[in-house]
Design a protein around this motif. Structure first.
Motif, PDB file in Angstrom:
ATOM      1  N   ILE A   9       0.735  -1.470  -0.099  1.00 41.50           N
ATOM      2  CA  ILE A   9      -0.026  -0.061   0.081  1.00 41.50           C
ATOM      3  C   ILE A   9       0.820   1.446  -0.090  1.00 41.50           C
ATOM      4  CG2 ILE A   9      -1.619   1.208   1.510  1.00 41.50           C
ATOM      5  CD1 ILE A   9      -2.941  -1.420   2.194  1.00 41.50           C
ATOM      6  N   SER A  10       1.917   1.115   0.875  1.00 40.13           N
ATOM      7  CA  SER A  10       2.853   2.478   0.766  1.00 40.13           C
ATOM      8  C   SER A  10       3.373   2.571  -0.527  1.00 40.13           C
ATOM      9  CB  SER A  10       3.904   2.028   1.985  1.00 40.13           C
ATOM     10  OG  SER A  10       4.959   3.218   2.097  1.00 40.13           O
ATOM     11  N   ARG A  11       4.049   1.634  -1.223  1.00 39.25           N
ATOM     12  CA  ARG A  11       4.504   1.508  -2.618  1.00 39.25           C
ATOM     13  C   ARG A  11       3.627   2.000  -3.518  1.00 39.25           C
ATOM     14  NH1 ARG A  11       8.221   2.586  -4.844  1.00 39.25           N
ATOM     15  NH2 ARG A  11       8.273   0.897  -6.314  1.00 39.25           N
ATOM     16  N   ILE A  12       2.351   1.691  -3.502  1.00 37.47           N
ATOM     17  CA  ILE A  12       1.454   2.093  -4.381  1.00 37.47           C
ATOM     18  C   ILE A  12       1.111   3.645  -4.302  1.00 37.47           C
ATOM     19  CG2 ILE A  12      -1.144   1.995  -4.660  1.00 37.47           C
ATOM     20  CD1 ILE A  12      -0.957  -0.897  -3.981  1.00 37.47           C
ATOM     21  N   LYS A  13       1.003   4.101  -3.052  1.00 36.87           N
ATOM     22  CA  LYS A  13       0.753   5.482  -2.854  1.00 36.87           C
ATOM     23  C   LYS A  13       1.865   6.171  -3.318  1.00 36.87           C
ATOM     24  CE  LYS A  13       0.280   8.871   1.047  1.00 36.87           C
ATOM     25  NZ  LYS A  13       1.297   9.576   0.489  1.00 36.87           N
ATOM     26  N   GLN A  14       3.304   5.892  -3.219  1.00 36.53           N
ATOM     27  CA  GLN A  14       4.435   6.570  -3.823  1.00 36.53           C
ATOM     28  C   GLN A  14       4.405   6.674  -5.301  1.00 36.53           C
ATOM     29  OE1 GLN A  14       7.647   4.176  -2.134  1.00 36.53           O
ATOM     30  NE2 GLN A  14       8.045   5.777  -0.559  1.00 36.53           N
ATOM     31  N   VAL A  15       4.082   5.541  -5.873  1.00 40.99           N
ATOM     32  CA  VAL A  15       4.097   5.271  -7.419  1.00 40.99           C
ATOM     33  C   VAL A  15       2.961   6.229  -7.976  1.00 40.99           C
ATOM     34  CG1 VAL A  15       3.722   3.921  -9.440  1.00 40.99           C
ATOM     35  CG2 VAL A  15       5.271   3.173  -7.232  1.00 40.99           C
ATOM     36  N   HIS A  16       1.962   6.334  -7.314  1.00 41.78           N
ATOM     37  CA  HIS A  16       0.595   6.789  -7.583  1.00 41.78           C
ATOM     38  C   HIS A  16       1.102   8.290  -7.525  1.00 41.78           C
ATOM     39  CE1 HIS A  16      -3.230   9.162  -7.047  1.00 41.78           C
ATOM     40  NE2 HIS A  16      -3.586   8.131  -7.835  1.00 41.78           N
ATOM     41  N   GLY A  17       1.441   8.661  -6.471  1.00 36.56           N
ATOM     42  CA  GLY A  17       1.778  10.144  -6.466  1.00 36.56           C
ATOM     43  C   GLY A  17       2.776  10.523  -7.550  1.00 36.56           C
ATOM     44  N   ARG A  18       3.772   9.798  -7.741  1.00 41.16           N
ATOM     45  CA  ARG A  18       4.664  10.108  -8.887  1.00 41.16           C
ATOM     46  C   ARG A  18       4.111  10.290 -10.318  1.00 41.16           C
ATOM     47  NH1 ARG A  18       8.745   5.869  -7.998  1.00 41.16           N
ATOM     48  NH2 ARG A  18       8.911   6.273  -5.540  1.00 41.16           N
ATOM     49  N   LEU A  19       3.347   9.271 -10.428  1.00 39.70           N
ATOM     50  CA  LEU A  19       2.598   9.164 -11.984  1.00 39.70           C
ATOM     51  C   LEU A  19       1.455  10.210 -12.169  1.00 39.70           C
ATOM     52  CD1 LEU A  19       2.234   7.447 -14.376  1.00 39.70           C
ATOM     53  CD2 LEU A  19      -0.048   6.230 -12.967  1.00 39.70           C
ATOM     54  N   LEU A  20       0.969  10.664 -11.080  1.00 39.06           N
ATOM     55  CA  LEU A  20      -0.082  11.814 -10.850  1.00 39.06           C
ATOM     56  C   LEU A  20       0.788  13.020 -11.110  1.00 39.06           C
ATOM     57  CD1 LEU A  20      -2.940  13.010 -10.676  1.00 39.06           C
ATOM     58  CD2 LEU A  20      -2.668  13.086  -8.134  1.00 39.06           C
ATOM     59  N   ASN A  21       1.737  13.431 -10.353  1.00 37.46           N
ATOM     60  CA  ASN A  21       2.543  14.286 -10.727  1.00 37.46           C
ATOM     61  C   ASN A  21       3.082  14.356 -12.186  1.00 37.46           C
ATOM     62  OD1 ASN A  21       2.472  15.951  -8.426  1.00 37.46           O
ATOM     63  ND2 ASN A  21       4.153  14.703  -7.429  1.00 37.46           N
ATOM     64  N   ASN A  22       3.517  13.362 -12.852  1.00 37.28           N
ATOM     65  CA  ASN A  22       3.905  13.296 -13.991  1.00 37.28           C
ATOM     66  C   ASN A  22       2.614  13.686 -14.939  1.00 37.28           C
ATOM     67  OD1 ASN A  22       5.614  12.566 -16.331  1.00 37.28           O
ATOM     68  ND2 ASN A  22       4.711  10.652 -16.505  1.00 37.28           N
ATOM     69  N   PHE A  23       1.663  12.910 -14.823  1.00 37.08           N
ATOM     70  CA  PHE A  23       0.477  13.258 -15.763  1.00 37.08           C
ATOM     71  C   PHE A  23       0.159  14.934 -15.618  1.00 37.08           C
ATOM     72  CE2 PHE A  23      -2.126   9.316 -16.862  1.00 37.08           C
ATOM     73  CZ  PHE A  23      -0.790   8.443 -17.127  1.00 37.08           C
ATOM     74  N   LEU A  24      -0.002  15.637 -14.485  1.00 33.38           N
ATOM     75  CA  LEU A  24      -0.212  16.856 -14.542  1.00 33.38           C
ATOM     76  C   LEU A  24       0.923  17.615 -15.099  1.00 33.38           C
ATOM     77  CD1 LEU A  24      -0.994  17.100 -10.605  1.00 33.38           C
ATOM     78  CD2 LEU A  24      -2.618  17.456 -12.359  1.00 33.38           C
ATOM     79  N   SER A  25       2.170  17.295 -14.823  1.00 35.65           N
ATOM     80  CA  SER A  25       3.169  18.013 -15.763  1.00 35.65           C
ATOM     81  C   SER A  25       2.907  17.832 -17.232  1.00 35.65           C
ATOM     82  CB  SER A  25       4.416  17.549 -15.430  1.00 35.65           C
ATOM     83  OG  SER A  25       5.783  18.130 -16.169  1.00 35.65           O
ATOM     84  N   CYS A  26       2.611  16.613 -17.786  1.00 34.52           N
ATOM     85  CA  CYS A  26       2.282  16.414 -19.312  1.00 34.52           C
ATOM     86  C   CYS A  26       1.315  16.936 -19.647  1.00 34.52           C
ATOM     87  CB  CYS A  26       2.338  14.820 -19.295  1.00 34.52           C
ATOM     88  SG  CYS A  26       3.614  13.853 -19.127  1.00 34.52           S
ATOM     89  N   LYS A  27       0.330  17.391 -18.871  1.00 36.19           N
ATOM     90  CA  LYS A  27      -1.011  18.098 -19.362  1.00 36.19           C
ATOM     91  C   LYS A  27      -0.813  19.575 -18.852  1.00 36.19           C
ATOM     92  CE  LYS A  27      -3.370  14.446 -20.176  1.00 36.19           C
ATOM     93  NZ  LYS A  27      -4.109  13.926 -21.322  1.00 36.19           N
TER      94      LYS A  27
END
Length: 147
Positions: A9-27
């Protein structure tokens, strides 16, 4: 048997946060980051809430939340006002600027949700979310250190 649920769960939260930040940046959404998105998500559903209530809803400690809210206020996403019934209480509200970002955030969130549940059946998703809610409830019900 070794259980790894908490670690996963902790790893999912970390990866999810990084992915969300990446998507925000790409958009080209640069007004907020993944953690601030969590706050906005709550405020898009309900405004005029106290910092304490926002802390409970986001799972963020009040001191962490206070710092984040200061930054969000400086960037024009939120504004604070005193509760008319209890002047000691500060209520948090969104600006029009923050509302203008909701659609883009929702689209990004939908994309991530599709990735999150890739190859899951509807039944598996439903069952998984039931399990997650049970885990969350178990964790929220513990308020003392076990000795």
């Amino acid at each position: 048997m070794k259980y790894n649920g908490g670690f996963l769960i902790s790893r999912i939260k970390q990866v999810h946060g990084r992915l969300l930040n990446n998507f925000l940046s790409c958009k080209n959404v640069r007004a907020f980051n993944a953690e601030q998105g969590r706050i906005l998500h709550i405020l898009w559903a309900k405004e005029n809430i106290s910092i304490k209530e926002l802390s409970v809803q986001t799972g963020l400690a009040i001191n962490t939340l206070t710092v984040m809210l200061e930054r969000m206020e400086q960037t024009g996403l939120i504004y604070k006002k005193s509760d008319e019934r209890d002047r000691r209480k500060t209520l948090i509200n969104l600006t029009e600027y923050a509302y203008s970002l909701k659609k883009e955030y929702s689209l990004i969130s939908e994309e991530i949700t599709e990735i999150f549940y890739k190859d899951f059946s509807d039944n598996e998703v439903e069952q998984f979310e039931i399990y997650l809610m049970r885990i969350l409830k178990n964790l929220e019900n513990v308020n003392n250190c076990k000795k």
